[in-house]
Design a protein around this motif. Structure first.
Motif, PDB file in Angstrom:
ATOM      1  N   GLY A  27     -19.626  -0.526   0.341  1.00 50.66           N
ATOM      2  CA  GLY A  27     -20.747   0.282  -0.107  1.00 50.66           C
ATOM      3  C   GLY A  27     -22.043  -0.047   0.599  1.00 50.66           C
ATOM      4  O   GLY A  27     -23.077   0.558   0.325  1.00 50.66           O
ATOM      5  N   ASN A  28     -22.024  -1.017   1.529  1.00 51.35           N
ATOM      6  CA  ASN A  28     -23.232  -1.431   2.234  1.00 51.35           C
ATOM      7  C   ASN A  28     -23.435  -0.610   3.503  1.00 51.35           C
ATOM      8  O   ASN A  28     -22.496  -0.026   4.048  1.00 51.35           O
ATOM      9  CB  ASN A  28     -23.149  -2.916   2.618  1.00 51.35           C
ATOM     10  CG  ASN A  28     -23.012  -3.820   1.410  1.00 51.35           C
ATOM     11  OD1 ASN A  28     -23.547  -3.543   0.345  1.00 51.35           O
ATOM     12  ND2 ASN A  28     -22.284  -4.917   1.580  1.00 51.35           N
ATOM     13  N   LEU A  29     -24.689  -0.615   3.989  1.00 50.19           N
ATOM     14  CA  LEU A  29     -24.963  -0.080   5.311  1.00 50.19           C
ATOM     15  C   LEU A  29     -24.539  -1.098   6.362  1.00 50.19           C
ATOM     16  O   LEU A  29     -24.492  -2.307   6.103  1.00 50.19           O
ATOM     17  CB  LEU A  29     -26.447   0.241   5.456  1.00 50.19           C
ATOM     18  CG  LEU A  29     -26.961   1.454   4.687  1.00 50.19           C
ATOM     19  CD1 LEU A  29     -28.473   1.573   4.838  1.00 50.19           C
ATOM     20  CD2 LEU A  29     -26.289   2.732   5.160  1.00 50.19           C
ATOM     21  N   VAL A  30     -24.249  -0.598   7.552  1.00 49.76           N
ATOM     22  CA  VAL A  30     -23.811  -1.447   8.659  1.00 49.76           C
ATOM     23  C   VAL A  30     -24.698  -1.148   9.861  1.00 49.76           C
ATOM     24  O   VAL A  30     -24.964   0.010  10.177  1.00 49.76           O
ATOM     25  CB  VAL A  30     -22.334  -1.193   9.012  1.00 49.76           C
ATOM     26  CG1 VAL A  30     -21.899  -2.077  10.170  1.00 49.76           C
ATOM     27  CG2 VAL A  30     -21.444  -1.433   7.798  1.00 49.76           C
ATOM     28  N   LEU A  31     -25.170  -2.218  10.525  1.00 45.08           N
ATOM     29  CA  LEU A  31     -26.038  -2.093  11.696  1.00 45.08           C
ATOM     30  C   LEU A  31     -25.511  -2.993  12.801  1.00 45.08           C
ATOM     31  O   LEU A  31     -25.199  -4.165  12.565  1.00 45.08           O
ATOM     32  CB  LEU A  31     -27.475  -2.497  11.340  1.00 45.08           C
ATOM     33  CG  LEU A  31     -28.491  -2.544  12.489  1.00 45.08           C
ATOM     34  CD1 LEU A  31     -28.706  -1.153  13.080  1.00 45.08           C
ATOM     35  CD2 LEU A  31     -29.817  -3.127  11.998  1.00 45.08           C
ATOM     36  N   GLY A  32     -25.387  -2.470  14.020  1.00 51.57           N
ATOM     37  CA  GLY A  32     -24.902  -3.265  15.142  1.00 51.57           C
ATOM     38  C   GLY A  32     -25.959  -4.214  15.683  1.00 51.57           C
ATOM     39  O   GLY A  32     -27.128  -4.175  15.290  1.00 51.57           O
TER      40      GLY A  32
END
Length: 973
Positions: free
Chosen positions: A728-733
């Motif tokens: 449910g979290n956002l993901v950032l590279g």
């Protein structure tokens, strides 16, 4: 191809020519088939009568015997379960290769009578015994899944089969983790060519994309050799498609499947604009990106029908214009529904517990974050229950054509298409985490609807050639692949709303609202994401035998390979909120969103990324047959790795550039707001060395050393946002990621004991030293809430472990047990990586009362501490009956490490065990009925906070996966 690689390739061909000039003798090669089925026979001994010259056929039934004087010889063929055969008057000419074929007939009875009337069970072709024969000949430790194993464990796809091998687990139920190392430390191959992954976060391919009916064998190589790809650190999973048969083969199978949870009550469901979900093509039935039309985001309930599965296989071989042409076509369909019920909890000061004595190991007693009352964000919701329905459809197709131009020259073409569509529908009911009066007067609900469509196509062309060079043969093989894969996530929705509580604390019927308060969570989040990758890949391999120091021929190997991949990702996130100071009220929950989509504004953020990866490789190695039953294999692989990626990330009002300069994030990620692009250019020389000692024909001892590389994926370096359905979290590279260097040490002892063809005892020990491993971490932002990203750990990780595998026929207990085998394996893994210094500093300042109790290391991401497999199989060939009881267990696995920002403990996937029962019964000569029952005990599963750092079990999620049943009827024509 770079100029230095061209030079090395030219030198390689010159080396082949020089070696070929010194060879001058005759060679006999050929292929052995089963006369009844026309399939190649593995493990057939071929001997030149009156001499000690012999060979054993490989997986394709091929053999080669060299260094024969000119003249006429007689060949003798022998294989357990088949009648011995001879081939007379085979002409051997100096400097040329004679090619022969032989068909062996099965022994008609179930026993073979020997001179002393001993009785031995016949061994079925393509059995696990054939895979064991392959293990004996390789220079590296391997484990493999045979067609017999796929059937025995009722594996519907490659993922279900691989967990039965020692040291192999699955991350997310889809991605292979070999010896505790996840996808970036290995690769997935299709007929020796690397496959691109449709998953935006993984380099490895989802193994549930490959139906078992399309596969023949699955080989897992656990050590690196120069002919393998340079990222083979943990292991390489090679999916080999079905062979073309030598005679007509037609099989049709139909079946039903059902999940016990889905059969006991309503499963969350919602309507779409069409019925294409049933064919894994539901993208067109969802709203287009940014479309504001009303769409069902609040699920209803349905009682689904049982799942269906079907497969069709056709194969044949023809003579056309004097050439042998073989064809194979296979189609599969699988649709099913599962239901999961459980609870989710975010722990706060309401769950405070005093620290209690906790005897080591693994650590002394210490108070946890929850015990000290450190609050989670007000936007996070606490304990509650959820119900999740999952609707999955998988379609697969395989087509192969093989042409034998001459016995020495063969061409082949393979096309594989696989598509899956998964609908996840979840209804949650929560209580507020913190005591805010504006929230406590309501019963809160959150509904999630998510559809994921994955697609993979791979077109392969290959050739195998044999060129006489004096008394030896130069074997040349080449293959090329064009692949395309995508993952489309159209219209992920997360809807959070409330229901007014009455005086008695019960929800008021027919009153749903979105309260006008700043402390309430966002009422609606919608995201779209498309990931597309195109890949071209090719390789060429050459093998030339030469006379070494021993009696057997040694082999010189040379080769080259190239991969070029392009990946693009485009996404959008829309965050909705009611007009300021306005509460939306409706008689139905869906009515809230029908109004919200029309009247409310949205904060829209765009994310995109473009990347390209190129790998060029050359290798040179030799396999030396030495005296005293020793074999030495080694060489180098040279790889040039280039990777470029540009990203643009925005979610609502927050940008990736702002996140990278956040105080608690920047020191760990190591990037800056002006570094949103990745440029990697590396040259690697990767050595490998293996020593095999065969002191007895049944005993093999292997030692291996190699150096490999673990490289970041496109997603890991992409500076854009995406949504994780798992957490449910956002993901950032993180564009600042660098490759990791890995040193690998491996030792294995194998003893093929007893009279049974499958009797085996194997023990392995291994060690991996990983410099600056890439790890996924959890962070927090005031606007975004929790988000995940990747970082190079500044310390080095060390992984050590051992495996033991045993398999034994129980025939020694008496004739009643002749058809019974028992087997299993156990794996123990210890992998530690130091915590980032910034993480330690943050934990010291915020979490721990006693700094002396502060941890300085933790396990590697996705690494289980131990794995267990066991199975008991009864197989009666005469009756056509096979019954297997299988057991699988896995320890807790770290699934999301904390960064210390926020100060929260690591999350682990709770260990569990599983019992499966599989029955197969032949009905007459052509029909077969199969029944499977999986996860019979149905244990509790879920996510828990670090069990080594808390004095009691704190659950993040708790659920039971449910039991699965299937019934299949098939007929061969």
């Amino acid at each position: 191809m770079s100029s230095r690689l061209r030079l090395l390739l030219v030198l390689s061909f010159l080396g082949l020519g020089l070696v070929g000039r010194v060879l001058a003798a005759g060679v006999v090669s050929g292929q052995v088939y089963d006369a009844g089925t026309g399939t190649p026979l593995l493990g057939t001994t071929v001997r030149v009568a009156g001499t000690e010259e012999s060979a054993v056929t490989d997986l394709t039934g091929r053999f080669l015997i060299g260094a024969l004087p000119a003249g006429v010889v007689q060949l003798e063929f022998a294989k357990d379960g088949f009648q011995p055969a001879q081939l007379r008057d085979v002409a051997v000419e100096s400097g040329r290769a004679a090619y022969v074929t032989m068909q062996l007939h099965r022994v008609r009875d179930d026993v073979v009578r020997m001179e002393k009337f001993e009785v031995k069970s016949s061994i079925a072709e393509n059995s696990a015994a054939g895979v064991l024969a392959l293990r004996r000949r390789t220079e590296v430790p391997i484990d493999a899944v045979s067609p017999e194993m796929l059937s025995k464990f009722a594996a519907s796809d490659a993922a279900e089969a691989l967990i039965r091998l020692p040291g192999v687990s699955l991350a997310g139920g889809e991605f292979a983790v070999v010896r505790g190392l996840s996808d970036r430390y290995g690769n997935t191959l299709l007929n020796r060519l690397k496959l691109p992954s449709p998953d935006p976060e993984k380099q490895a391919v989802q193994l549930d994309l490959f139906p078992a009916k399309l596969l023949d064998t699955i080989v897992v190589s656990k050590a690196f050799m120069p002919e393998m790809w340079g990222d083979t650190s943990g292991g390489s999973v090679d999916l080999n498609t079905r062979f073309i048969p030598d005679q007509r083969e037609i099989e049709l199978a139909l079946g039903l499947k059902w999940h016990d949870g889905a059969g006991r009550g309503g499963v969350p469901d919602y309507g779409t604009r069409g019925n294409r979900d049933r064919y894994a093509s539901g993208e067109g039935d969802r709203p287009a990106r940014g479309e504001r039309a009303a769409f069902q985001v609040v699920p209803g309930r349905s009682n689904p029908e049982p799942g269906q599965k079907a497969s069709f296989v056709y194969g044949d071989r023809f003579e056309i214009a004097g050439r042998t042409v073989g064809v194979l076509a296979a189609l599969t369909y699988d649709h099913g529904v599962t239901l999961e019920r459980g609870s989710k909890t975010a722990l706060t000061s309401r769950n405070r517990q005093p620290a209690r004595p906790f005897p080591p190991p693994p650590r002394p007693a210490q108070p946890s974050t929850m015990e000290q009352g450190i609050l989670l964000p007000a936007s996070d919701f606490g304990s509650g229950h959820y119900t999740q329905g999952e609707y999955e459809t998988t379609l697969g197709a395989l087509a192969s054509i093989g042409v034998t131009l001459t016995p020495e020259h063969q061409l082949g073409f393979t096309a594989l298409v696989s598509r899956s569509g998964i609908d996840v529908v979840e209804s949650q009911q929560f209580d507020p985490v913190v005591n805010i009066s504006e929230l406590a007067d309501y019963s809160w609900k959150r509904d999630v609807t998510y559809y994921r469509q994955r697609h993979l196509t791979a077109f392969q062309v290959r050739g195998e050639h044999v060129f006489p060079l004096g008394s030896r043969e130069l074997k040349a093989s080449w293959s090329a692949q064009r692949a395309k894969t995508y993952q489309k996530e159209p219209h992920y929705t997360e809807a959070t709303y409330a229901q007014q509580l009455g005086a008695a604390g019960e929800a008021t019927p027919g009153t749903y609202l979105l309260p006008a308060t700043n402390v309430a969570p966002e009422p609606l989040v919608r995201t779209w994401s498309d990931t597309l990758e195109r890949q071209d890949i090719a390789r060429a391999d050459f093998a030339l035998p030469f006379r070494g120091l021993g009696r057997e021929d040694s082999t010189l190997r040379l080769g080259a390979a190239r991969e070029a991949s392009d990946r693009a990702n485009d996404g959008q996130a829309s965050v909705y909120a009611p007009p300021s100071g306005t509460s939306f009220v409706a008689s139905t929950a869906q009515g809230l969103y029908d109004r919200l989509l029309v009247e409310a504004g949205s904060n829209d953020g765009l994310s995109s990324s473009r990347g390209r990866r190129e790998i060029e490789a050359l290798y040179a190695s030799a396999v030396l047959e030495l005296p005293w039953a020793l074999k030495l294999a080694g060489g180098f692989r040279w790889e040039t790795f280039q990777m470029n990626s540009d990203g643009l990330g925005q979610f609502g009002n927050e940008t990736a550039a702002n996140i990278y300069q956040q105080a608690g994030v920047q020191p760990i990620l190591g990037t800056t707001p002006d570094r949103l692009a990745t440029r990697l250019d590396r040259d690697d020389a990767l050595p490998a060395l293996g020593l095999t000692w065969n002191p007895h024909r049944r005993v093999f001892l292997r030692l291996n050393y190699s150096a490999t590389r673990a490289r970041p994926s496109f997603r890991e370096v992409g500076a854009y946002f995406s949504q994780s359905i798992d957490t449910g979290n956002l993901v950032l590279g993180n564009p600042a990621l660098e490759p990791s260097e890995v040193e690998n040490y491996d030792a294995r002892a194998e003893w093929f004991f007893g009279r049974g063809a499958n009797d085996l005892l194997a023990v392995s020990v291994f060690r991996k030293d990983i410099a600056r491993p890439i790890e996924k971490l959890l962070f927090e932002n005031a606007t975004l809430g929790r988000f995940e990203s990747w970082a190079n750990n500044p310390g080095d990780a060390t992984l050590e472990g051992w495996e033991i595998e045993v398999r034994k026929s129980l025939g020694f207990l008496g004739r009643f047990f002749d058809s019974t085998t028992v087997g299993g394996n156990f794996t123990r893994i210890d992998a530690e990586v130091p915590l980032h210094p910034t993480t330690i500093a943050q934990l010291r300042n915020v979490v721990y009362l006693d700094p002396a109790l502060l941890p300085v290391s933790r396990p590697l991401f996705d690494q289980p501490r131990w794995l267990v497999n066991a199975d008991l199989t009864y197989r009666q060939v005469k009756w056509g009956t096979e019954l297997t009881l299988a057991y699988y267990a896995i320890s807790d696995v770290l699934t999301l490490p904390g960064s210390g920002y926020p100060p929260e403990f690591d999350l682990y996937e709770r260990g569990y065990d599983r019992y499966d029962l599989n029955l197969s019964q032949r009905l007459g000569e052509a029909w077969t009925l199969k029944f499977s029952a999986k996860n019979l005990v149905n244990p509790a599963r879920g996510l828990i906070y670090d069990p080594a750092a808390t004095v009691q079990t704190y659950e993040r999620t708790h659920y039971r996966a449910g039991r699965d049943f299937s019934l299949t009827l098939s007929r061969r024509f």
